[in-house]
Design an enzyme around this catalytic site. Structure first.
Site, PDB file in Angstrom:
ATOM      1  N   GLU A   1      44.503  31.255  -2.453  1.00 51.59           N
ATOM      2  CA  GLU A   1      43.478  32.084  -1.825  1.00 51.59           C
ATOM      3  C   GLU A   1      42.460  31.312  -1.002  1.00 51.59           C
ATOM      4  O   GLU A   1      41.697  31.911  -0.261  1.00 51.59           O
ATOM      5  CB  GLU A   1      42.749  32.915  -2.884  1.00 51.59           C
ATOM      6  CG  GLU A   1      42.153  32.108  -4.020  1.00 51.59           C
ATOM      7  CD  GLU A   1      41.607  32.981  -5.132  1.00 51.59           C
ATOM      8  OE1 GLU A   1      40.415  33.305  -5.077  1.00 51.59           O
ATOM      9  OE2 GLU A   1      42.378  33.346  -6.054  1.00 51.59           O
TER      10      GLU A   1
ATOM     11  N   ASP B   1      43.586  39.707 -16.687  1.00 54.74           N
ATOM     12  CA  ASP B   1      43.960  38.305 -16.468  1.00 54.74           C
ATOM     13  C   ASP B   1      42.806  37.437 -16.925  1.00 54.74           C
ATOM     14  O   ASP B   1      41.634  37.768 -16.721  1.00 54.74           O
ATOM     15  CB  ASP B   1      44.355  38.034 -15.015  1.00 54.74           C
ATOM     16  CG  ASP B   1      43.302  38.446 -14.008  1.00 54.74           C
ATOM     17  OD1 ASP B   1      42.498  37.589 -13.622  1.00 54.74           O
ATOM     18  OD2 ASP B   1      43.301  39.621 -13.597  1.00 54.74           O
TER      19      ASP B   1
END
Length: 408
Positions: A127, A38
């Site tokens: 997150e 990613d």
């Protein structure tokens, strides 16, 4: 007898540990595994042909954060990864603090990727929770995911580290597949909510041919793929401006990067590279003149707009302020920071920005920051001090003020 009891106790502890390890180990959702990475702007220019040749099959690309930031490498990463024959997925970093904000943020994500054809599930990267309670985190997550699937017609996946997946997120999200992050282990560990993983990010210090520096390494199962990769046609509120483009010419100064210039002028690195026939996007020169095609008002208007920035290792408030063309004092005041020399990795900063506004005439509205001089600004934008004085009716060219706006 005591010796036998001791041996029995040791064996019992060993058996319990074995049972616990089996219970905690989270298996993949299918046997077929694909190698992936990613990426975001932090990887800079990526040679996806070399990435493909190194065995990578799937690339997840950061597109955006909150409702005010588009990754400057997003389009370039998408186009080049697709051209190399790699499977592509997108992820968005969520900053919402309420379900109503989450709906708006999902619309924003959908607008950013409108017209693209992803191969993989759309990922929610939520997150940092600040002072939110667990129930608030889950309500925000549900609102974001439900809205995202509604407006894109594509299925979504939850990205999370192992701790948050087991302790903050609850079973109401387990209907969505899980992309779990846990480093230094062969298998991720989780004790509730999900029974398998669809994505497993196992390192943030990977080395892959075609990428300078570290990159996140992932494994994905076949369940990561969408049922179809038809182009996204967002049915949500398109929050991206649709005005026509204007060409401006700027002069590269020390510290400039194509990523920052693309962000500043509301365009893409790919567009600047193409317009200026740049061979190496990581190599530009002080004094180099670049043509930039910017979308009018793409970064907002002359009024303040809000964005959120997550502090990373090595960041300072002065560097962040310089990056977003605001003052250290304004960030400190906005976030209740008493000591501007102390910020923390993972801290989310609210930044009220006055963005560059390129008018149809080609004029730019620039916000003066600490250390600016008229001569420095003139050099940066390929104009003269006399022209700045004339445009802005400045009485004393040696006296300008932080926070004052200049027409260039």
């Amino acid at each position: 007898m005591k010796k036998l009891k001791c041996i029995f106790t040791i064996m019992l502890v060993f058996i319990i540990q074995m049972i616990v390890s089996v219970v905690y180990a989270l298996p993949p959702s299918s046997e077929t595994i694909y190698n992936g990475i990613d990426v975001s702007e932090y990887q800079g220019y990526v040679n996806y042909n070399l990435v493909r040749d190194s065995g990578i099959e799937i690339v997840y690309i950061r597109t955006s954060e909150g409702t005010n930031f588009i990754d400057p490498y997003f389009r370039e990463n998408y186009n080049n990864a697709k051209a190399a024959g790699l499977k592509v997925g997108f992820y968005h970093y969520v900053t919402s603090r309420s379900p109503s904000e989450a709906v708006i943020e999902a619309d924003y994500f959908a607008s950013v990727i409108n017209g693209t054809s992803p191969d993989c599930l759309l990922a929610m990267d939520f997150e940092y929770f600040g002072g939110l309670a667990s129930y608030e985190v889950n309500a925000i997550s549900r609102a974001f995911l439900e809205r995202l699937e509604e407006v894109t017609g594509k299925r979504a996946i939850v990205y999370s580290d192992a701790y948050n997946a087991g302790n903050v997120f609850d079973s109401s999200l387990s209907s969505y597949p899980l992309w779990i992050a846990e480093y230094g282990v062969n298998e991720p560990e989780l004790y509730r909510n999900w029974s398998s993983w669809t994505g497993f990010q196992y390192s943030d210090t990977g080395r892959i041919s075609g990428i300078n520096g570290y990159v996140d390494l992932d494994r994905f199962t076949e369940d990561i793929f969408l049922d179809n990769n038809d182009a996204i046609s967002s049915g949500g509120n398109n929050v991206l401006p649709q005005n026509g483009g204007t060409d401006v010419t700027i002069t590269v100064v020390a510290g400039d990067t194509l990523a920052e210039l693309a962000y500043k002028y509301g365009t893409t690195v790919e567009s600047i590279v193409r317009l200026n026939n740049i061979q190496n996007p990581n190599l530009i020169y002080v004094g180099q003149r670049l043509t930039i095609r910017t979308t009018e008002n793409v970064q907002g208007n002359e009024n303040s707009s809000t964005m959120y920035y997550t502090v990373r290792s090595g960041d300072t408030l002065s560097e962040i302020a310089n990056k977003y063309n605001v003052t250290v004092q304004s960030i400190a005041l906005e976030n209740g920071i008493s000591n501007p020399n102390i910020i923390y990795v993972g801290q989310v900063l609210r930044i009220e920005t006055v963005r560059y506004n390129v008018h149809a005439t080609g004029n730019i509205i620039y916000l003066i920051r600490q250390g600016d001089t008229l001569s420095g600004i003139a050099q940066r934008y390929g104009t003269t001090v006399n022209e700045l004085v004339r445009l802005n009716d400045i009485q004393n060219p040696n006296l300008i003020y932080v926070g004052e706006k200049l027409r260039i």
